[in-house]
Design an enzyme around this catalytic site. Sequence first.
Site, PDB file in Angstrom:
ATOM      1  N   SER A 122       6.509  -1.679   9.241  1.00  0.00           N
ATOM      2  CA  SER A 122       7.573  -1.389   8.733  1.00  0.00           C
ATOM      3  C   SER A 122       7.759   0.015   8.674  1.00  0.00           C
ATOM      4  CB  SER A 122       7.963  -1.952   7.230  1.00  0.00           C
ATOM      5  OG  SER A 122       6.889  -1.461   6.616  1.00  0.00           O
ATOM      6  N   ARG A 123       8.976   0.502   8.308  1.00  0.00           N
ATOM      7  CA  ARG A 123       9.421   2.034   8.087  1.00  0.00           C
ATOM      8  C   ARG A 123       9.269   1.923   6.580  1.00  0.00           C
ATOM      9  NH1 ARG A 123      11.075   4.648  12.324  1.00  0.00           N
ATOM     10  NH2 ARG A 123      12.083   3.736  14.004  1.00  0.00           N
ATOM     11  N   SER A 158       7.229 -15.299   4.019  1.00  0.00           N
ATOM     12  CA  SER A 158       7.562 -14.183   4.991  1.00  0.00           C
ATOM     13  C   SER A 158       6.486 -13.501   5.670  1.00  0.00           C
ATOM     14  CB  SER A 158       8.397 -12.736   4.137  1.00  0.00           C
ATOM     15  OG  SER A 158       8.503 -11.798   4.984  1.00  0.00           O
ATOM     16  N   LYS A 184       2.588  -2.565  -6.092  1.00  0.00           N
ATOM     17  CA  LYS A 184       3.273  -3.766  -6.235  1.00  0.00           C
ATOM     18  C   LYS A 184       2.506  -4.510  -7.060  1.00  0.00           C
ATOM     19  CE  LYS A 184       5.765  -5.435  -2.751  1.00  0.00           C
ATOM     20  NZ  LYS A 184       6.318  -5.808  -1.575  1.00  0.00           N
ATOM     21  N   ASP A 216      11.118  -8.648  -4.856  1.00  0.00           N
ATOM     22  CA  ASP A 216      10.104  -9.177  -3.915  1.00  0.00           C
ATOM     23  C   ASP A 216       9.301 -10.570  -4.574  1.00  0.00           C
ATOM     24  OD1 ASP A 216       9.089  -7.794  -6.244  1.00  0.00           O
ATOM     25  OD2 ASP A 216       7.834  -6.386  -5.155  1.00  0.00           O
ATOM     26  N   THR A 262       4.045   2.804   8.297  1.00  0.00           N
ATOM     27  CA  THR A 262       3.380   2.727   9.601  1.00  0.00           C
ATOM     28  C   THR A 262       4.287   3.130  10.957  1.00  0.00           C
ATOM     29  OG1 THR A 262       1.532   1.374   8.823  1.00  0.00           O
ATOM     30  CG2 THR A 262       1.743   1.562  11.272  1.00  0.00           C
ATOM     31  N   GLY A 291       0.836  -1.181   0.089  1.00  0.00           N
ATOM     32  CA  GLY A 291      -0.133  -0.165   0.111  1.00  0.00           C
ATOM     33  C   GLY A 291       0.832   1.251   0.215  1.00  0.00           C
ATOM     34  N   ILE A 306      10.126   2.477   2.761  1.00  0.00           N
ATOM     35  CA  ILE A 306      11.342   2.350   1.817  1.00  0.00           C
ATOM     36  C   ILE A 306      11.077   3.265   0.697  1.00  0.00           C
ATOM     37  CG2 ILE A 306      12.704   0.616   0.383  1.00  0.00           C
ATOM     38  CD1 ILE A 306      11.527  -1.511   2.420  1.00  0.00           C
ATOM     39  N   THR A 307      10.080   3.205   0.246  1.00  0.00           N
ATOM     40  CA  THR A 307       9.987   3.919  -1.113  1.00  0.00           C
ATOM     41  C   THR A 307       8.706   4.975  -0.771  1.00  0.00           C
ATOM     42  OG1 THR A 307       8.744   2.158  -2.358  1.00  0.00           O
ATOM     43  CG2 THR A 307      10.962   2.392  -2.912  1.00  0.00           C
TER      44      THR A 307
END
Lengths: 510, 510
Positions: free
Chosen positions: B205-206, B275, B299, B267, B214, B180, B208-209
């Site tokens: 996660s923090r 994962s 994605k 990915d 969140t 998202g 990335i792009t």
Amino acid sequence: MDNMKDYIFTFSTKPIAIKAGKNICLMNEADVREMGLNPFERVQLINPKNNKKIVTVIDISQNKLLKEKEIGLFFDVQEKLGIKKGTQQIKATPMGRPKSIEYIKKKMNKKKLTFEEMQAIVQDISENKLSEIEVSAFVSSVYINGFDLEETVSMTKALIGSGQKLVIPGTVVDKHSIGGVNGRVTMVLVPIIAEAGLKIPKTSSRSITSAAGTADAMEVLANVSLTIAQIKKITQKIGGVIAWGGAVELAPADDKIIKIEHPLSLDPEGQVIASVMAKKESVSSKFVVIDLPVGKEVKVKTREQATSMAKKFIEVGKAVDIKVEALITNGDEPSGPAFGPALEARHALEVLEGKVFDNMAQKAVELAGTLLELSEKAPKEKGYLKAKEILESGKALKKMKEIINAQGKKIDESKKVPWAKFSHDVKSTQAGSISQLDVKGLTLMARIAGAPVDKEAGVLLNSEEGQKIKKGDKLMTIYSNNKRRLEAARDYLHKNPIIQMERVILEKIE
Amino acid sequence: MDNMKDYIFTFSTKPIAIKAGKNICLMNEADVREMGLNPFERVQLINPKNNKKIVTVIDISQNKLLKEKEIGLFFDVQEKLGIKKGTQQIKATPMGRPKSIEYIKKKMNKKKLTFEEMQAIVQDISENKLSEIEVSAFVSSVYINGFDLEETVSMTKALIGSGQKLVIPGTVVDKHSIGGVNGRVTMVLVPIIAEAGLKIPKTSSRSITSAAGTADAMEVLANVSLTIAQIKKITQKIGGVIAWGGAVELAPADDKIIKIEHPLSLDPEGQVIASVMAKKESVSSKFVVIDLPVGKEVKVKTREQATSMAKKFIEVGKAVDIKVEALITNGDEPSGPAFGPALEARHALEVLEGKVFDNMAQKAVELAGTLLELSEKAPKEKGYLKAKEILESGKALKKMKEIINAQGKKIDESKKVPWAKFSHDVKSTQAGSISQLDVKGLTLMARIAGAPVDKEAGVLLNSEEGQKIKKGDKLMTIYSNNKRRLEAARDYLHKNPIIQMERVILEKIE
């Protein structure tokens, strides 16, 4: 993350007294996150004292040894930034990904790469701009998805463009063997070629999985760690040289790719061809003969594969102005009786001394003859005879002694090559005819005995395929400087079918 | 090179005061060659003082800073060997390749991996026995050759087996969004779920792009770097937590694989599913809802791909005893108006405070409702209503404040979230109807403005798709703490079609 470029962060350098050989820096994960980056992304480091810059890949240090806002710099990165000993302030700005990563991804997605894209990848590899993770992804995708002929030519040209070029006056020729196992053909061929008036600046590899590489065997006789300048000088003066390729930096990108290929034994055909042809071009070769051993246990398994590979070598050669001839040889039988650096070096000298002429000598003369014909030093069909004549005249031996002397002599006569402290003769327990000698098994035995680390260790055959054997005949001798290893090699022999016999006399009375 | 095992070499240790986070040692190339090894092969190091052992991958130091027979050891390797400060003698023996490398090669050769093979790979990754080069080759081959369903299940189980397990009494549920972009659905969903009596130990996660992950947005309100023990305690007490996943080590192999995937943005679907599902299992989830946004710039690009992926999630869930439901959502339009950590955090609080109910809130309530139905906290078809009721009652806000307090409160009211120093209102230069908002462009604008490093930076939309606009209407506001970045974001907006309008009034008189 190009958009981060005008963010500048300040770090205190923490010197690490090690040369890493790649452009990396160590940072705390929290600092990396604060820059909006992830591990393995890139920062440009700028030394405010002299404005020297370098782009480094970020590696993470998870401990408290690096304090907040400290950056660990290896010796080579410090050097490039002109940082003297001790700590100083340094500027860091987040950098985007190099374009070459996009091209690697393209290859992963099964698309064809253009010359410009290949060039970008090779250039970034040679300038250490790609991390090992990225280079590994590249070689993996080339292994899985392959290169077509055009891509192989592009890779060859890109590798040529990234390296140095050795210019040697005269007609430069070369020989390359794809995955041969034992027998130092090169050590017989090079002096023949040099004696014929051609130039052959041969660089060879050390053993990776075999009992000896040419560089390992030649090192028994002379120094092989030569600089480019030494290779040039010796070749100009004497006509030939046999150096260790790992010590010269003719194709830095190629050397790095090969290092990454090793851990997984990757040898994608297109990359192998490009690597060989680029190295030949970088020493100004005009004529090259390729030896393609075919066999169950060597790199090339079938005649069809060898023929297809040979054609590609020839086509790539045309594209870079090198005339190539490829010879398909038998990789299933041993090339000469020796397995191990000193044993193979002694055997090569014995061939040059005229003491033996076996299948290894035959191969050397045939390959040399092909080069003589290609370069018009001999008329068509006469190359083999001319090469054999040079060998038989003793002139090749004399030339080899000159080469050994020029490289830094250790030994130049077969009888002076040292023997290992311990040896064991393996005798036949039955009469029969030898139907097969397992080259891979012999190699492994030699390695168990200690080769190539123990230079004198290895196996010397006293038999060949097809030979008739009486009970008690000596089949081979195992050599080692370590008794335990000698025992281990014997043990391996007993448990594995290294020598297969057909019994000619079948007599059994019960 | 197993046959080298009984060769023992002695080195002097040279301490390197850095924790490398991987099992490597630095050696001179000459020493490596003498051991019969190549760079990136392995040695077992043994401390003769205490017999502690560790297998390390050899990295090459090409300089003279490491003397002959010196070995550079990073802090963590020294620690594992029980080496105190200073230098001492250490034994090194060459080691063979781990079996897992053979399995990686198998995957490269397009063969299917068994559970045992997958397990060997995962175990060696989590124990640092594989180098980054080898892990990169693995993820590359999974990306190129893919996993089938059975392999995905094997990978999931292998990852579960390699990590820790968090056991929390009660019914544990979880939510995961695949790629998202903006809008912190999690920050609305978690308090609703916790208030309903379920347990939701959410790790996020923090960025990335994106403009914020969140974890980045939650960090504006509370501490997110929690230990496993803290996550367990808060979830047990309050029902929910919103922590940064990177700080916990629930699945060390998975974390390492993801780190290697980042540099090339790999990915592979099978790996992503494994994962996610392994992480859900490791926190004892019984019911999981997957949000699958589909759109041109996210994605998952197509409905078909999303449906196929959803089915795989459900199947893998069955294999590890987790009931999964997947919702396919619209990834082409922004999820709420905010792009950037503080802006998104404020918006999530406003939703909880009942000030707005937009498409982001709608999505949060729908996903929460699905979880309530799955776990039978609400009857079929009634989950949405129950979730909305909890939100509208103000109980979700109260629960969120408890969570914020428990994690370490910074701010818990939307009006207290700080604004950036500089802002710029973007106004419409024409009348019309907004036909499209480019989510990717808005994300990039927010990043140019400074998000996520600058927590208050970003973009706040004042318009949505389909909305009718008059000339001069405010379309959005850009925020930044850096004037140059604000300008750069404006500049980017002017040069790119971020907002596409259909003009409703077409009047042009020439």
